[in-house]
Design a protein around this motif. Structure first.
Motif, mmCIF file in Angstrom:
data_model
loop_
_atom_site.group_PDB
_atom_site.id
_atom_site.type_symbol
_atom_site.label_atom_id
_atom_site.label_comp_id
_atom_site.label_asym_id
_atom_site.label_seq_id
_atom_site.Cartn_x
_atom_site.Cartn_y
_atom_site.Cartn_z
ATOM 1 N N PRO A 197 -98.618 -15.293 -51.439
ATOM 2 C CA PRO A 197 -100.071 -15.153 -51.695
ATOM 3 C C PRO A 197 -100.583 -15.695 -52.916
ATOM 4 N N SER A 198 -101.944 -15.758 -53.085
ATOM 5 C CA SER A 198 -102.500 -16.360 -54.183
ATOM 6 C C SER A 198 -102.127 -15.300 -55.478
ATOM 7 N N ARG A 199 -101.899 -15.947 -56.866
ATOM 8 C CA ARG A 199 -101.473 -15.079 -57.765
ATOM 9 C C ARG A 199 -101.858 -15.700 -59.299
ATOM 10 N N THR A 200 -102.100 -15.033 -60.161
ATOM 11 C CA THR A 200 -102.408 -15.253 -61.694
ATOM 12 C C THR A 200 -101.352 -14.339 -62.382
ATOM 13 N N ASP A 233 -102.716 -14.664 -65.771
ATOM 14 C CA ASP A 233 -103.538 -14.957 -67.085
ATOM 15 C C ASP A 233 -104.180 -14.066 -67.878
ATOM 16 N N ILE A 234 -103.980 -13.127 -67.304
ATOM 17 C CA ILE A 234 -104.457 -11.663 -68.624
ATOM 18 C C ILE A 234 -103.169 -10.968 -68.929
ATOM 19 N N GLU A 235 -102.823 -11.489 -70.192
ATOM 20 C CA GLU A 235 -101.517 -10.474 -70.801
ATOM 21 C C GLU A 235 -100.361 -10.956 -69.887
ATOM 22 N N ARG A 236 -100.057 -12.003 -69.354
ATOM 23 C CA ARG A 236 -99.080 -12.410 -68.322
ATOM 24 C C ARG A 236 -98.667 -11.365 -67.504
ATOM 25 N N VAL A 237 -99.492 -10.564 -67.154
ATOM 26 C CA VAL A 237 -99.272 -9.523 -66.117
ATOM 27 C C VAL A 237 -99.401 -10.171 -64.620
ATOM 28 N N VAL A 265 -105.975 -13.652 -56.298
ATOM 29 C CA VAL A 265 -107.045 -14.090 -57.156
ATOM 30 C C VAL A 265 -108.003 -14.771 -56.170
ATOM 31 N N HIS A 266 -108.110 -16.036 -56.173
ATOM 32 C CA HIS A 266 -109.104 -16.750 -55.303
ATOM 33 C C HIS A 266 -108.788 -16.845 -53.692
ATOM 34 N N GLU A 283 -104.622 -12.141 -50.875
ATOM 35 C CA GLU A 283 -103.957 -11.140 -51.613
ATOM 36 C C GLU A 283 -102.599 -10.885 -50.627
ATOM 37 N N THR A 295 -100.664 -10.751 -61.242
ATOM 38 C CA THR A 295 -101.453 -10.074 -60.282
ATOM 39 C C THR A 295 -101.593 -10.676 -59.090
#
Ligand code: SF4
Ligand code: SF4
Lengths: 201, 710
Positions: A154-157, A159-163, A168-169, A172, A165
């Motif tokens: 699935p889509s992932r990021t 970008d915030i504190e390398r956590v 994203v767009h 999920e 998640t």
């Protein structure tokens, strides 16, 4: 096939995809119907499901399934896809060593159902499994199709504190359904990726 | 160095969320990268990348033509230009002609390079970055601090604040919720936008295809929903054949984010239908902006092999302390320094090139096989040529090159500082010199330099001879290391000679960009060291060894002094670092260790030049183990200690925290002795431990070996 399938499953699950496998189309179809129900697909905005036309659907009584699942539509538009919870499409190849799926995505409906909804159900024939990138490049034809997609989980990021998640767009959740039965007689003409003789079983 | 630049470094160093996040990341990255490469022959993959991208860099024109032809045959518009202004105008005109009011972008460094967003915004067009990190910094009015993770410098609390202030009140610092919020807000932007702008990771000439790699899925939406797709592609993204994408797709996700493959790879080879059935307008801008010029530069051409994975930043001891903002607005870290010098202007790299401590960590992991520290030195050289040397620099070099004068000046200085000196250390220096002793003590200057001590050593005449090259530190601060070298070689039946004409190895001059001075040093040393017929030229300082073995040659090459090359090569062939030579002699049975020694635990620090330039790391460990020591490995044993020659004097604020990490890692091992092969590292680490008060001894390998050999 077992070893390569196991590799695929291992890799795909490692990137948070769900992997299922059924011997026949009818079983896969039952699973999908069940899945759509439990995912809460309903006839209201943001709860629809969209299914992009594909060889898997040939010979399937779409009307009957649509009756079973209110909110499921085979009319894929920007609007229906954007208001859907689940999108379903058929993928052309699978790449075992990274757990990826590959698709001729030039027809826009195929991209709409796999980008906008929260959940993407990807159907694929088991004999479309290939070991690695060089073997996939041997099959895909960029000179014949304008958009080829590789999808790995699935889509992932991060970008915030390398956590890490998920979601994203794009979706999920990615649910991959392998079907051993060959739906070769339904190869569509524009499906240039599916131009190889099937049946590697 | 301007005050603004110093200030920006200090701001970064004192930003705990930045240094904390980067520090933790760089530690985790090493491990996850290694795991991602399991079962992959990294050297083979990067050789393929370097070859194929290197080929492309030599055929940019041809590949751009072929790409254009292939893409246009499919209905794509291709616009090629060297001029960033023309790129901006092309996009603005296109937007105007089509009544575009809003643009969605997926990550494109090329667009940042040409400052596209403000140009469009000034014309009244909304621009929305859609990569989460890029969106955050766009909202915050900042610039990316890392090429792959643009918002790594921000905490979730800071992100929440930005969302609350710039988008909508009521957000809380819960990462999944913040991500969902971004998804919802940007979803409408995707659906409403009239134009989508992307970059591309690869442009394949053979098929006219773009390859776009993302994780979030934003590029798929950007290239699907708006009716116009514009891709801005730096021409260094061109590759000849479709099969060339294999090594890049193998390395890029692994090096960038330690993934086997990113969530999405899109290969776009022509216009696709829009959601209303009309064909999409696909525009590809092949942007040059001095890349062709770069490809004609024999030194810098290799920088075009970069695939923008940012792994060079992740392993850089300086980057992990100061982050990206210190480097400038677009490209950051070591490679960023090089790209900025070209895509912006040479003088824009004037200050930032000084941040590189020349440790070589980046080169080891670079999938493009780029010699980043080497290119930074070349920038330094060109800047020095452009600016000329300062008076102080000239004065320093002329003193350094005069050995007698240099030593007597150092001696005088150290005698003057006598009150500061105790147990062989100088702990404080007054006034402007105090920075030098703020975070570590300095060694006291030897009363008698090695060159004079050497004359007192009685040696038996032998047929086999080795010339010893001491280097400044052993000569003036640590003559005992030189004595140990002589002792060991004598045991093997080798007579040591000390050519009096030897002088500074030229590293200080070279690392400051003063290549003429370095070349003079090289010439003097070559004639001194080749004067007598010797079997080996041995050095116990890795930096000097590298100078003798490699830098003399490359300095002459840089200056076009080809006449000097044969002798430089003759010398290079004889040069050996101490550990490698001793290992050879032990293997040949000419040296043996005392038997049954149990000498306890030591930990070993790998010096940058020894490990990464000379590729020596097992030899000293093996020798120490044979001698009877037990090696307890420290964490990040091969990470720089922060010395970097004069770096620790120029940028003590960076050198100090690098040293601090090293000292902590040493202490963690519980060993009471730390060993290394470099007198520079000894100076830094011994000085640091002295200031720190830790009861840990610091020794050069040569001294321990000298005691344990029969
Ligand atoms: S050589 Fe070391 S300090 Fe310089 S850029 Fe590379 S990693 Fe950073
Ligand atoms: S220089 Fe090398 S390591 Fe750095 S971004 Fe480019 S390819 Fe990656």
């Amino acid at each position: 096939m077992p070893a390569i399938f196991d590799t695929f499953k291992l890799r795909a699950e490692a990137v948070s995809a769900e992997v299922h496998r059924f011997p026949r189309k009818t079983e896969a179809l039952d699973f999908i119907v069940q899945y759509l129900r439990s995912a809460g697909v309903a006839d209201s905005p943001q709860s629809y499901a969209v299914w992009a036309d594909c060889p898997f659907l040939s010979g399937v009584d779409k009307k009957q399934i649509a009756e079973q699942i209110p909110g499921l539509t085979f009319e894929v538009t920007r609007e229906t896809a954007a208001a859907s919870r689940v999108g379903i499409s058929q993928l052309d190849w699978a790449m075992a060593n990274t757990g990826s799926l590959i698709q001729d995505a030039a027809p826009v409906d195929r991209r709409l159902v796999s980008t906008l909804p929260n959940i993407h159900i990807a159907v694929i024939q088991t004999d479309r499994l290939l070991p690695d990138l060089p073997s996939v490049l041997g099959k895909i034809r960029p000179e014949q199709t304008n958009y080829i997609s590789f999808i790995t989980g699935p889509s992932r990021t991060a970008d915030i504190e390398r956590v890490l998640t998920i979601g994203v767009h794009g979706p999920e959740k990615l649910v991959i359904i392998f079907v051993d039965q060959v739906f070769a007689d339904q190869v569509s003409v524009d499906d240039v990726l599916v131009d190889e003789a099937a049946g590697v079983n | 160095m301007r005050k603004e630049f110093r200030d920006s470094i200090n701001t970064a160093l004192h930003n705990p969320s930045l240094t904390g996040a980067l520090g933790r990341f760089s530690e985790a990255y090493r491990i996850s990268r290694e795991k991602a490469y399991e079962g992959i022959d990294f050297e083979a993959v990067r050789t393929q990348i370097a070859d194929r991208k290197g080929y492309a860099a030599s055929h940019l024109d041809e590949l751009a033509d072929r790409f254009t032809q292939k893409a246009e045959a499919r209905g794509t518009k291709v616009f090629r230009t060297n001029d960033p202004a023309k790129v901006r105008d092309y996009i603005l005109d296109l937007a105007r002609q089509n009544g575009v009011k809003s643009v969605v972008k997926s990550k494109s460094m090329a667009s940042e390079e040409i400052h596209l967003n403000p140009h469009l915004e000034k014309a009244g067009i909304e621009v929305h970055e859609t990569d989460l990190g890029e969106w955050i910094i766009q909202l915050a009015g900042q610039t990316p601090s890392h090429m792959v993770m643009p918002a790594i410098h921000m905490t979730k609390e800071e992100v929440t604040e930005v969302f609350n202030e710039q988008v909508e009140e009521g957000q809380t610092p819960d990462i999944p919720k913040l991500v969902k919020f971004a998804r919802g807000k940007l979803r409408t932007k995707f659906l409403d936008a009239g134009m989508g702008i992307t970059g591309a990771n690869i442009a394949v000439a053979e098929t006219g295809s773009l390859v776009i790699i993302t994780n979030e899925g934003n590029a798929r939406l950007v290239t699907t929903l708006p009716k116009i797709h514009v891709a801005i592609v730096g021409i260094e993204k061109l590759m000849a054949n479709f099969s060339d994408i294999v090594p890049v797709l193998t390395a890029l996700p692994r090096s960038a984010t330690a993934q086997l493959l990113t969530s999405y790879v899109s290969i776009i080879s022509g216009p696709v239908p829009n959601t209303d059935g009309t064909p999409k307008q696909l525009h590809i801008i092949l942007m040059d902006n001095r890349r062709t010029e770069m490809s004609h530069d024999p030194k810098f051409k290799q920088a075009l092999q970069c695939i923008r994975c940012a792994s060079c930043l992740n392993v850089c001891p300086v980057f992990r302390l100061v982050g990206g903002h210190v480097f400038g607005k677009v490209y950051t870290g070591g490679i960023g320094t090089i790209l900025t010098a070209w895509f912006d202007a040479l003088k824009s790299s004037d200050e930032i090139q000084g941040l590189c401590i020349q440790c070589g960590n980046c080169t080891q992991v670079c999938p493009g096989k780029i010699d980043i520290p080497g290119l930074i030195l070349e920038l330094r050289r060109r800047l020095a040529v452009e600016k000329g040397q300062t008076f102080t620099q000239k004065a320093i070099f002329s003193v350094v090159n005069n050995r007698r004068l240099f030593h007597s000046m150092l001696r005088t200085a150290s005698v003057v500082q006598k009150p500061m000196q105790k147990d062989g250390f100088i702990r404080h220096l007054p006034f402007f010199l105090s920075d030098m002793t703020e975070f570590r003590s300095l060694p006291a200057i030897a009363d008698v330099p090695f060159r004079d001590k050497f004359k007192q050593i009685a040696q038996t005449k032998q047929k086999e001879k080795a010339a010893f090259y001491s280097g400044c530190l052993i000569d003036f601060a640590y003559p005992e290391m030189g004595e140990a070298v002589v002792k060991i070689l004598n045991k093997a039946g080798i007579e040591v000679i000390f050519p009096e004409g030897q002088t500074c190895c030229g590293a200080p001059a070279r690392y400051s960009g003063a290549y003429e001075v370095a070349a003079q040093n090289a010439t003097d040393n070559i004639s001194a060291l080749l004067e007598q017929d010797v079997e080996y030229v041995v050095s116990a300082c890795p930096t000097c060894t590298v100078a003798l073995k490699q830098d003399f040659i490359s300095t002459f090459e840089s200056l076009g002094q080809t006449d000097a090359l044969p002798r430089a090569r003759e010398l290079a062939a004889k040069v050996m670092d101490l550990s490698t030579l001793v290992k050879k002699l032990v293997d040949e049975g000419r040296l043996t260790f005392k038997e049954g020694q149990k000498l306890g635990q030591v930990t070993y620090h790998d010096s940058c030049h020894l490990k990464r330039t000379l590729h020596v790391s097992e030899q000293p460990r093996e020798l120490l183990t044979k001698a009877g020591y037990e090696i307890s490995e420290m964490y990040e044993a091969d990470m720089c200690c922060g010395m970097g020659g004069s770096y620790s004097l120029k940028l003590p604020e960076i050198s100090a925290p690098i040293l601090e990490r090293k000292l902590n890692n040493i202490k963690q091992t519980c060993a009471t002795l730390v060993v290394m092969d470099c007198p520079g590292c000894v100076m830094q680490i011994r000085g640091g431990l002295d200031k720190d008060g830790a009861e840990i001894k610091v020794e050069h390998t040569v001294q321990l070996l000298a005691e344990q050999l029969k």
